[in-house]
Design a protein around this motif. Structure first.
Motif, mmCIF file in Angstrom:
data_model
loop_
_atom_site.group_PDB
_atom_site.id
_atom_site.type_symbol
_atom_site.label_atom_id
_atom_site.label_comp_id
_atom_site.label_asym_id
_atom_site.label_seq_id
_atom_site.Cartn_x
_atom_site.Cartn_y
_atom_site.Cartn_z
ATOM 1 N N HIS A 177 31.995 96.712 74.676
ATOM 2 C CA HIS A 177 32.055 95.865 73.475
ATOM 3 C C HIS A 177 32.729 94.534 73.770
ATOM 4 N N ASN A 178 33.637 94.503 74.739
ATOM 5 C CA ASN A 178 34.278 93.227 75.081
ATOM 6 C C ASN A 178 33.344 92.306 75.853
ATOM 7 N N GLU A 180 24.273 95.486 82.761
ATOM 8 C CA GLU A 180 24.932 96.765 82.490
ATOM 9 C C GLU A 180 24.372 97.837 83.415
ATOM 10 N N ALA A 193 32.551 102.336 76.469
ATOM 11 C CA ALA A 193 33.285 103.371 75.744
ATOM 12 C C ALA A 193 33.101 103.242 74.228
ATOM 13 N N THR A 194 32.188 102.359 73.827
ATOM 14 C CA THR A 194 31.891 102.157 72.401
ATOM 15 C C THR A 194 30.426 102.503 72.200
ATOM 16 N N SER A 220 35.092 106.487 72.267
ATOM 17 C CA SER A 220 35.873 106.121 71.087
ATOM 18 C C SER A 220 35.163 106.681 69.859
ATOM 19 N N TYR A 221 35.943 106.973 68.826
ATOM 20 C CA TYR A 221 35.372 107.700 67.692
ATOM 21 C C TYR A 221 35.820 107.155 66.349
ATOM 22 N N VAL A 222 36.887 106.357 66.301
ATOM 23 C CA VAL A 222 37.310 105.763 65.031
ATOM 24 C C VAL A 222 37.690 104.300 65.231
ATOM 25 N N VAL A 239 26.104 95.981 89.133
ATOM 26 C CA VAL A 239 26.553 94.934 90.061
ATOM 27 C C VAL A 239 27.217 95.591 91.263
ATOM 28 N N ASN A 257 33.697 92.593 82.705
ATOM 29 C CA ASN A 257 34.149 93.461 81.616
ATOM 30 C C ASN A 257 34.759 94.748 82.193
ATOM 31 N N ILE A 291 41.483 105.424 79.314
ATOM 32 C CA ILE A 291 40.672 104.973 78.175
ATOM 33 C C ILE A 291 40.942 103.530 77.786
ATOM 34 N N GLN A 341 41.543 101.024 79.951
ATOM 35 C CA GLN A 341 41.388 100.152 81.123
ATOM 36 C C GLN A 341 42.743 99.720 81.661
ATOM 37 N N SER A 351 39.295 95.421 78.375
ATOM 38 C CA SER A 351 40.523 95.946 77.784
ATOM 39 C C SER A 351 41.706 95.885 78.740
ATOM 40 N N GLY A 371 41.238 99.734 73.322
ATOM 41 C CA GLY A 371 40.821 100.005 71.955
ATOM 42 C C GLY A 371 39.624 99.147 71.627
ATOM 43 N N VAL A 372 38.901 99.555 70.604
ATOM 44 C CA VAL A 372 37.721 98.800 70.206
ATOM 45 C C VAL A 372 38.198 97.654 69.323
HETATM 46 C C1 LIG Z 1 37.442 109.152 75.247
HETATM 47 C C2 LIG Z 1 37.846 107.843 74.646
HETATM 48 C C3 LIG Z 1 38.233 107.791 73.320
HETATM 49 C C4 LIG Z 1 38.646 106.587 72.753
HETATM 50 N N1 LIG Z 1 38.921 106.535 71.423
HETATM 51 C C5 LIG Z 1 39.112 105.336 70.839
HETATM 52 C C6 LIG Z 1 39.105 105.217 69.428
HETATM 53 O O1 LIG Z 1 38.892 106.191 68.708
HETATM 54 N N2 LIG Z 1 39.313 104.001 68.878
HETATM 55 C C7 LIG Z 1 39.495 102.881 69.647
HETATM 56 O O2 LIG Z 1 39.671 101.799 69.101
HETATM 57 N N3 LIG Z 1 39.463 102.965 71.005
HETATM 58 C C8 LIG Z 1 39.243 104.157 71.604
HETATM 59 N N4 LIG Z 1 39.131 104.228 72.957
HETATM 60 C C9 LIG Z 1 39.350 103.020 73.771
HETATM 61 C C10 LIG Z 1 38.187 102.073 73.725
HETATM 62 O O3 LIG Z 1 36.999 102.792 73.603
HETATM 63 C C11 LIG Z 1 38.125 101.228 74.975
HETATM 64 O O4 LIG Z 1 39.368 100.617 75.197
HETATM 65 C C12 LIG Z 1 37.089 100.147 74.833
HETATM 66 O O5 LIG Z 1 35.868 100.654 74.354
HETATM 67 C C13 LIG Z 1 36.859 99.473 76.157
HETATM 68 O O6 LIG Z 1 35.921 98.438 75.961
HETATM 69 P P1 LIG Z 1 35.642 97.352 77.060
HETATM 70 O O7 LIG Z 1 34.520 96.535 76.582
HETATM 71 O O8 LIG Z 1 36.887 96.627 77.382
HETATM 72 O O9 LIG Z 1 35.234 98.140 78.373
HETATM 73 P P2 LIG Z 1 34.203 99.334 78.647
HETATM 74 O O10 LIG Z 1 33.781 99.966 77.394
HETATM 75 O O11 LIG Z 1 34.855 100.144 79.674
HETATM 76 O O12 LIG Z 1 32.947 98.588 79.232
HETATM 77 C C14 LIG Z 1 32.755 98.347 80.577
HETATM 78 C C15 LIG Z 1 31.252 98.351 80.831
HETATM 79 O O13 LIG Z 1 31.004 97.951 82.157
HETATM 80 C C16 LIG Z 1 29.960 98.762 82.666
HETATM 81 N N5 LIG Z 1 30.035 98.733 84.158
HETATM 82 C C17 LIG Z 1 30.943 99.352 84.940
HETATM 83 N N6 LIG Z 1 30.718 99.064 86.228
HETATM 84 C C18 LIG Z 1 29.659 98.234 86.259
HETATM 85 C C19 LIG Z 1 28.970 97.583 87.306
HETATM 86 N N7 LIG Z 1 29.328 97.710 88.578
HETATM 87 N N8 LIG Z 1 27.914 96.816 86.989
HETATM 88 C C20 LIG Z 1 27.530 96.655 85.705
HETATM 89 N N9 LIG Z 1 28.163 97.256 84.662
HETATM 90 C C21 LIG Z 1 29.206 98.022 84.954
HETATM 91 C C22 LIG Z 1 30.219 100.107 82.106
HETATM 92 O O14 LIG Z 1 29.096 100.932 82.146
HETATM 93 C C23 LIG Z 1 30.612 99.714 80.683
HETATM 94 O O15 LIG Z 1 29.497 99.617 79.847
HETATM 95 C C24 LIG Z 1 38.697 105.424 73.547
HETATM 96 C C25 LIG Z 1 38.271 105.468 74.881
HETATM 97 C C26 LIG Z 1 37.842 106.670 75.426
HETATM 98 C C27 LIG Z 1 37.383 106.692 76.835
#
Ligand SMILES: Cc1cc2nc3c(=O)[nH]c(=O)nc-3n(C[C@H](O)[C@H](O)[C@H](O)COP(=O)(O)OP(=O)(O)OC[C@H]3O[C@@H](n4cnc5c(N)ncnc54)[C@H](O)[C@@H]3O)c2cc1C
Lengths: 538, 395
Positions: A13-14, A33, A41-42, A57-59, A266, A295, A467, A469, A501, A508-509
């Motif tokens: 999502h970031n 991606e 994680a979203t 993530s779930y809420v 990548v 990301n 979770i 990062q 993150s 977090g989302v």
């Molecule tokens: C089990 C769990 C439960 C959670 N519950 C909650 C919750 O209820 N509420 C909340 O707010 N937060 C929750 N979180 C935290 C939150 O989900 C994460 O902090 C957030 O989604 C991370 O987002 P991001 O965009 O920073 O990174 P990520 O979601 O980690 O995105 C990184 C992306 O990069 C991609 N990627 C990785 N390597 C490569 C590569 N080499 N080439 C191309 N793409 C690649 C991955 O596939 C992924 O899509 C939870 C996390 C987990 C794991």
């Protein structure tokens, strides 16, 4: 070969937020991606026919409302429905219900302790003071305290002013709060064990620390600083599961002309003469751009998809030492009907709340001991929710989806790496745990997705399955996130940025890291900033 | 033993069956977890019952603590800013209490029930702070909110009705005194207290006899213009009487999260409740400092010109400098004037200060803004003789 203005690695999502802002500014943006689906994680996936799981993530609460509005996420389909409260099931057959409604909450705490019922107001006011301090910083770039640039000095003064505005006493409380344990913090308010255990959960979720480890009080704050419709600390369900957040962001991005390419992993960020040139995909394709935004978590970014020879030595070392220990697991379950929980009326609104198991601080700490010993908690803490009581889109009528977050689960076991058999044994521990409090639960299970840190790393790309990062301890927050000198979203190579993150303000989302990184990119490109400022004093 | 869960959204007071039957317009609000009427029939009629005949108000949700033990007196002396040494058994005292920073947590009434037995009644809950302050004192503190059912019975004919119910000698109770009377095989405690600034009483019984008290009161009061009243009518009367209310005219310090939002007793016009000469009490050090260095705010009672209530108004000086805001306002049907309380920056709020209120009002969907001159008043806006006379008058 097509050149892009910017390439964002990862459709978390970031990454999507960052890309959406760049595209909104008119840049030609591509998101690559690794998975065949977006969201990181979203994400919501249909792994069992007719059921959508919020796989990670779930809420939703932390998602910055300024960004959701600015990128028109509601128009692109995002709807967040608030829910309230929580419940902890107790071993003696009782439960503690933490109602969202203040008076009912008072009455319920008073059932355990009249004093605690009143002390809760003091707790709430003190936590609110801390959230009010942190919230204005979510949409700002942390200053570099070692820099003499006018901008850093200005930002440091802003920070200093926010702190001094607190007054002497609250300032002292703040310094303690940011460094103390959630257990010690709660001991200053409450005498009831189950109440403490109920609240302590927010201090250890996603964190490889125990309830009496310093630094966990801040983690609680991280769960209280969001809001739904201005209700600070409130949480909601994204209709359609958390994937709805990513889907809406993707639509916004595409509406601004950005592109997403899935199944595109990548392998390397290409660097030449101290500048980024683009990315090389697994399979050999090269894509070119002068701006490359990662990301991925910082450890993964700097140790997996960048060559050490392209980086300053200190960055490689800091990335290796970055604390990103996995500590959580997730079980998603398709249910044939609504389970019953002991003592709890099915019509009670507590059924639509965070349901916890673990009713004492002692059991919380023991659960952590197992993690240290290299096994998943044998008496695990869970945070479970059944969003399908509210959301009609995630399961057929009368059927349900249950999301179970589990703490603690180590990234590797004392016996070595996780195996499929270990994973299934972990799933059984969780299901057995819940069955102790819900007699009909097991019989209703149609399907279960079991995720240990191994799956979170392999499938989502979160190093060690952390979770957030990267852990949310003071040494890795604000101008120390991910590490000193690199907290302003710029990487050590020109044109390279971080937006996940693993950067301020953390996991977090929330979408704030992605948006903040976009603001820094605009600054470097000398373009007008499109990222909104935080709403004032709410 | 596991106490049963009570999942109800709101509770009923012990008077509820009667209150519900009388509440014809079905307007309720949540008061500390109890459902209580905003109004029963017609606010104007209810208000004039308070000022012209007599009115009944269900007070049960008011927070009540029982404080007992050999150190009860010295403990309360430490807790409250006021000197309580002279408080006799059978006497009630208005008091406030502060945190260590000298900021008001609440105001309320202290009843001395016996040698070492006291009751504190207040708007907010304070058990945590009361127990915190009790360290080193041999006292027991118990929340008796649920255990005591209470009615406010206020108005010029209230004493006559009580006499008619057979409470012989009740007319001889002085203001801020109470006594016990036989009632329905048990006891009723009657105090000459209230939040309306009129002749009036508060009646304290066990929950079991609550309904019977209501019925007997209504029967005895039939020829005396008795009427139940809700929160809205009380709100008008208490402003006329000059009484401030926690959560309305000030933020209780324990709830304040923004710096500078809480208030000291001096800043609320409660300086007369602070006895700095006492050797030690919560907030003393900070209050001594404030006394020496001056306060940040004043709570002023204002007579506002014109007839538009100044709810939520900004207050300005002659040069349009913002001085503060109105916290409570009403048109006063008894004094036929326009009243307000305002929290102003120091030194504003002195008698003679030239103050102006910016008032918005609506007529047939058209909003209009007027600026009205305000005059600072000291003391109550309305303070009838019958409130103080003993023996109490019959009307
Ligand atoms: C089990 C769990 C439960 C959670 N519950 C909650 C919750 O209820 N509420 C909340 O707010 N937060 C929750 N979180 C935290 C939150 O989900 C994460 O902090 C957030 O989604 C991370 O987002 P991001 O965009 O920073 O990174 P990520 O979601 O980690 O995105 C990184 C992306 O990069 C991609 N990627 C990785 N390597 C490569 C590569 N080499 N080439 C191309 N793409 C690649 C991955 O596939 C992924 O899509 C939870 C996390 C987990 C794991």
């Amino acid at each position: 070969m097509k050149r892009y203005d910017a390439i964002v690695i990862g459709a978390g999502h970031n990454g999507l937020t960052n890309a959406a802002y760049l595209a909104k500014a008119g840049l030609d943006v591509l998101v690559v991606e690794r998975n065949p689906y977006i969201g990181g994680a979203t994400v919501s996936r249909e792994l069992y026919k007719g059921w959508l799981y919020s796989n990670c993530s779930y809420v939703c609460s932390l998602l910055r409302p300024e960004i959701a509005r600015d990128l028109e996420l509601p128009r692109h389909g995002l709807q967040v429905v608030p829910y309230g409260g929580g419940v902890t099931f107790m071993q003696n057959g009782d439960y503690f219900g933490n109602y969202a409604d203040h008076e009912r909450q008072h009455r319920e705490i008073a059932r355990h302790s009249q004093r605690d019922a009143n002390a809760y107001d003091r707790f709430q006011a003190d936590v609110t003071k801390q959230t009010r301090l942190i919230r204005p910083f979510l949409m700002r770039t942390p200053p570099d305290p070692t820099s003499f640039k006018p901008r850093d000095i200005k930002e440091l003064l802003y920070l200093a002013k926010a702190f001094t505005d607190l007054g002497e006493e609250t300032l002292a409380d703040t310094l303690r709060f940011w460094t103390m344990s959630i257990g010690d913090f709660l001991d200053e308010y409450f005498e009831t064990d189950v109440l403490k255990a109920h609240l302590a959960g927010s201090g250890i979720i996603g964190t490889a620390l125990g309830v009496y480890s310093p630094g966990t009080a801040y983690v609680l704050l991280h769960h209280y600083m969001g809001d739904v419709d201005g209700n600070i600390g409130a949480w909601g369900f994204a209709r359609g599961g958390m994937g709805a957040v990513a889907e809406a962001l993707a639509k916004a991005l595409q509406a601004y002309g950005g592109e997403i390419r899935v199944d595109a992993e990548v392998d390397q960020i290409i660097v030449a003469h101290g500048k980024v040139k683009g990315v090389a995909l697994v399979g050999g394709d090269e894509l070119h751009a002068d701006i490359v935004v990662s990301n991925l978590d910082p450890k993964r970014t700097f140790t997996r998809i960048m060559a050490a020879s392209d980086l300053p030595a200190d960055v490689v070392t800091k990335a290796k030492n970055f604390k990103i220990r996995g500590s959580s697991g997730k079980v998603n379950i398709a249910l044939d009907g609504l389970p019953t929980f002991h003592g709890l009326d099915r019509a009670s609104e507590l059924m639509i709340s965070d349901m916890h198991i673990i009713d004492s601080m002692e059991r919380m700490e023991r659960a952590y001991d197992d993690w240290k010993n290299g096994t998943w908690s044998q008496d695990p803490y869970v945070d479970m929710l059944i969003p399908t009581q509210v959301d009609p889109t995630m399961a057929p009528p009368g059927k349900h989806m249950m999301s179970i977050f589990v703490q603690y689960v180590p990234p590797t076991l004392a016996t070595g790496d996780w195996t499929d058999a270990d994973r299934d044994a972990f799933g059984k521990t969780v299901i057995d745990q819940i069955s102790k409090y819900s007699p009909d639960f097991k019989d209703l299970i149609l399907d279960a997705e079991i995720r240990t840190p191994r799956e979170l790393e392999d499938e989502v790309g979160l190093t060690e399955g952390n979770i957030f990062q990267g852990e949310l301890t003071f040494d890795q927050l604000l101008f120390n996130r991910p590490f000193p000198g690199y907290a302003q979203y710029r990487g050590p190579v020109r044109g390279m940025y971080l937006c996940g993150s693993g950067t301020h303000p953390g996991g977090g989302v929330m979408a704030a890291p992605g948006a903040n990184a976009a603001r820094e990119i605009f600054r470097d490109l000398r373009r007008p900033n499109l990222v909104p400022e935080a709403y004032a004093d709410d | 033993m596991i106490r049963a869960h009570d999942d109800r959204r709101v509770l009923h007071t012990p008077f509820h069956s009667r209150v519900e039957a009388a509440c014809e317009i079905n307007e309720w609000e949540d008061w500390k977890g109890y459902t209580t009427p905003v109004a029963y029939t017609d606010v104007e009629l209810e208000y004039f019952a308070i000022r012209n005949s007599c009115g009944v108000f269900d007070l049960t949700p008011m927070t009540k603590y029982r404080i007992t033990g050999p150190d009860a007196g010295s403990y309360l002396d430490r807790l409250l800013t006021r000197n309580i040494a002279k408080l006799a058994i059978g006497q009630v005292m208005y008091a406030c209490w502060c945190n260590d920073a000298g900021q008001v947590l609440d105001d309320g009434t202290l009843f001395r029930l016996d040698d070492n037995v006291y009751r504190i009644c207040s708007q907010e809950r304070h058990l945590d702070w009361l127990l915190w302050s009790a360290m080193g004192f041999n006292v027991q503190i118990e929340d008796e909110t649920e255990a005591v059912a209470a009615l406010a019975f206020q108005g010029p004919t209230s004493c006559a009705v009580l006499k008619r119910m057979g409470f012989a000698g009740v007319e001889n109770l002085k203001p801020y005194r109470f006594d016990s009377f036989a009632f329905s095989q048990g006891e009723i405690l009657i105090s000459r207290t209230g939040f309306t600034g009129d002749l009036g009483y508060e009646l304290w019984v066990t929950p079991e006899v609550a309904e019977s008290l209501w019925d007997q009161l209504m029967a005895a009061g039939r020829d005396y213009g008795i009427r139940p009243f809700g929160g809205t009518a009380l709100g008008i009367a208490r402003i006329e009487a000059g009484f401030i209310q926690a959560g309305v005219d000030f933020v209780p310090a324990q709830d304040a999260v923004r710096t500078g939002r809480s208030r000291s007793p001096y800043e609320l016009g409660l300086g007369w409740l602070v006895h700095l000469k006492k050797s030690n009490f919560n907030g003393r050090k900070a209050l001594i400092e404030e006394k020496a260095n001056g306060s940040r705010h004043n709570l002023a009672r204002l007579l506002v010109e014109g007839n538009k209530p100044a709810n939520n108004s900004f207050i300005f000086d002659r040069k349009d400098n913002l001085l503060g805001t109105v916290t409570s306002a009403t048109w006063s049907p008894t004094t036929k004037s326009n009243l307000a309380f305002a929290s102003l920056d120091s030194p504003w709020g002195r008698p003679g200060d030239e103050l102006y209120a910016e008032i918005y009002y609506i007529r047939e969907l058209k909003w209009t803004r007027v600026i009205e001159r305000c005059h600072v008043v000291e003391g109550a806006f309305f303070d009838p003789k019958r409130r103080h006379a003993t023996p109490a008058w019959d009307f």
